[in-house]
Design an enzyme around this catalytic site. Sequence first.
Site, PDB file in Angstrom:
ATOM      1  N   HIS A 176       0.870  -1.255  -0.153  1.00 22.90           N
ATOM      2  CA  HIS A 176      -0.076   0.122   0.088  1.00 22.90           C
ATOM      3  C   HIS A 176       0.689   1.351   0.026  1.00 22.90           C
ATOM      4  O   HIS A 176       0.427   2.355   0.342  1.00 22.90           O
ATOM      5  CB  HIS A 176      -1.020  -0.052   1.370  1.00 22.90           C
ATOM      6  CG  HIS A 176      -1.610  -1.390   1.348  1.00 22.90           C
ATOM      7  ND1 HIS A 176      -1.323  -2.082   2.324  1.00 22.90           N
ATOM      8  CD2 HIS A 176      -2.820  -1.780   0.905  1.00 22.90           C
ATOM      9  CE1 HIS A 176      -2.159  -3.372   2.242  1.00 22.90           C
ATOM     10  NE2 HIS A 176      -3.125  -3.102   1.313  1.00 22.90           N
TER      11      HIS A 176
HETATM   12  S1  FES Z   1       1.643  -0.343   3.473  1.00 17.01           S
HETATM   13 FE1  FES Z   1       0.114  -1.613   3.879  1.00 17.01          FE
HETATM   14  S2  FES Z   1       1.123  -3.543   4.337  1.00 17.01           S
HETATM   15 FE2  FES Z   1       2.649  -2.079   3.982  1.00 17.01          FE
END
Ligand code: FES
Length: 202
Positions: free
Chosen positions: A166
Amino acid sequence: MNTVHELIDEIDHGSMPDAERRKVLLAATGVLGGVGLLAAAYPFIASLEPSARELAQGGPVLSDISTLAVGELRTVAWRGKPVWLMRRSDEMVHALQQPNPALADPLSKRSEQPASCVNATRSERPELLVAVGICTHLGCSPVLHLDDGALNAELHAPGGFLCPCHGSRFDLAGRVVKNVPAPTNLEIPDYRFTTATTVQIG
Ligand code: FES
């Protein structure tokens, strides 16, 4: 079947044939020998028990860092987690020691690390990063980037870590930047140097 006492009586009173007496004596010697062996082995067995317990709980792990090159990241397993060992260059260390407003928790006040690692490099020795390589958002594994222009510009440093899941970003001390999903810096495990070139994790 004769009891032990009856056998001893027969031996004492000479009522047992010689061949039979020899068999009984040999069997008794074997039993006593076994007991003696167990008694002698007990301290050795007892000394193994803590190690076995530690192994089951994920005891300390040693890593030789004498061959770890500058810029190299090595991963070792500890308690089922990936732990990174990375040798940082002087330039990397210098960059970490400069204030960076992009960082969410630059002084690691909300993050997990040993007291000896509450400093700008989050380490005992400035050049060596030891960190749990698990993103503090949902547990993905961030990736080391040394030539990512945008990341380097944000971190004011020659490298950092990018989480592929993410997009959380961390500097080379595992400090997270603002406005990403990861809430805290990467965890720094307990570790110590057992020799100049050996690190014990845990
Ligand atoms: S940013 Fe979501 S698991 Fe690393």
